[in-house]
Design an enzyme around this catalytic site. Structure first.
Site, short mmCIF file in Angstrom:
data_model
loop_
_atom_site.label_atom_id
_atom_site.label_comp_id
_atom_site.label_asym_id
_atom_site.label_seq_id
_atom_site.Cartn_x
_atom_site.Cartn_y
_atom_site.Cartn_z
N SER A 102 0.80 -1.23 0.00
CA SER A 102 0.00 0.00 0.00
C SER A 102 0.83 1.28 0.00
O SER A 102 0.47 2.23 -0.71
CB SER A 102 -0.98 0.00 1.17
OG SER A 102 -0.35 -0.27 2.39
N GLY A 146 1.02 1.74 14.86
CA GLY A 146 0.03 2.41 14.03
C GLY A 146 -1.21 2.84 14.77
O GLY A 146 -1.84 3.85 14.42
N ASP A 166 -4.75 -1.15 8.14
CA ASP A 166 -4.65 -2.52 7.61
C ASP A 166 -3.82 -3.36 8.57
O ASP A 166 -2.69 -3.74 8.26
CB ASP A 166 -4.01 -2.44 6.22
CG ASP A 166 -3.81 -3.81 5.58
OD1 ASP A 166 -4.49 -4.76 6.01
OD2 ASP A 166 -2.96 -3.91 4.68
#
Length: 282
Positions: A102, A146, A166
């Site tokens: 990504s 994250g 994700d």
């Protein structure tokens, strides 16, 4: 499920996730004003499909391997073009030996005024990601949890952009963290565009996840579900989903064109289905 992504890069779930990502970025690019992409679980960025890990599972062959060389009806082909062009950019010799994760996919689509914040907790993966983007002033790579970034890095100074969440789903409670993280992020930046990936493996957990999102109070939530087989007797990745918060008005129509074309190529066992459902709004 071993979710070091090198084992799964380019599989059907990556294809669907990254096609959705490219459609969202394409929409953001319709205005000249700069935007930022925040990728909370970025991985290493570039995956070698000839590696021991990728060859061990061979999952990419049932994903991007089926798209390379496939023909599409004109409308679907046009919508898929940014994604497929990004993949081809890593495979100048033809075929598909490398696959963009990504952050690399997002970077390929950024304009000169746009920025990427790529966040990865795993030290070795973060080091690879930093090496990938060394000297690139449009990209900031951070070795960081994250989930913490959803508080510390929102809203971005551009006040426009996309947050991609994700997680690897290596630990218990990841669905709960998704709901809590999204709710926290949305309170900080209600105008942001959010895309959350999730596996369709534990069906009861998915049902509870969707219910929690419906009860979150977030006003616009689109759920994209893509199965390649019916529910397995043994737990396995039967499909994947994407939650999009504040989806562009163009997205639903685009996906109703693209998802049937992808499903024809990627589904492996019937009955399997894809669906779009508004969990809130519309």
């Amino acid at each position: 499920m071993n979710y070091r992504h090198a084992y799964h890069a380019g599989n059907f779930a990556d294809v669907v996730k990254h096609v959705v990502l490219t459609r969202l970025l394409d929409y953001l690019k319709q205005k000249d004003k700069a935007f930022r992409v925040v990728d909370t679980h970025a991985g290493i960025g570039r995956y070698d499909l000839s590696s021991v890990e990728a060859q061990k599972t061979g999952e990419w062959q049932g994903g991007i391997g089926r798209l390379v060389g496939a023909s599409f009806e004109a409308k679907a082909g046009a919508l898929l073009a940014p994604y497929l062009e990004a993949v081809r950019s890593l495979n100048a010799e033809g075929g598909v030996k490398k696959y963009p994760g990504s952050p690399l996919l997002a970077r390929h689509l950024l304009r000169k005024q746009d920025r990427l914040s790529a966040i990865e907790l795993h030290p070795k993966d973060a080091a690879k990601l930093k090496a990938e983007f060394a000297g690139d002033f449009q990209v900031r790579v951070m070795e960081l949890d994250g989930w913490l970034a959803l508080g510390a890095h929102l809203p971005p100074k551009e006040k426009r952009g996309l947050v991609l969440i994700d997680p690897p789903f290596e630990e218990e409670g990841e669905f709960g963290r998704l709901v809590a993280g999204l709710t926290r992020a949305y309170k900080r930046w209600p105008g942001g565009l959010y895309a959350l990936w999730y596996p369709i493996k534990d069906r009861k957990a998915v049902i509870a996840f969707r219910k929690a999102l419906k009860q979150s109070g977030i006003p616009k939530i689109l759920d994209i579900e893509f199965e390649i087989r019916p529910a397995s007797s043994e737990p396995s990745l039967d499909g994947s989903g994407m939650i999009v918060v504040n989806p562009p008005f163009t997205l639903e129509g685009e996906l109703r064109t693209v998802l049937p074309a992808l499903h024809r190529l990627l589904a492996v066992e019937k009955p399997a289905h894809w669906s779009l459902e508004w969990l809130a709004g519309e």
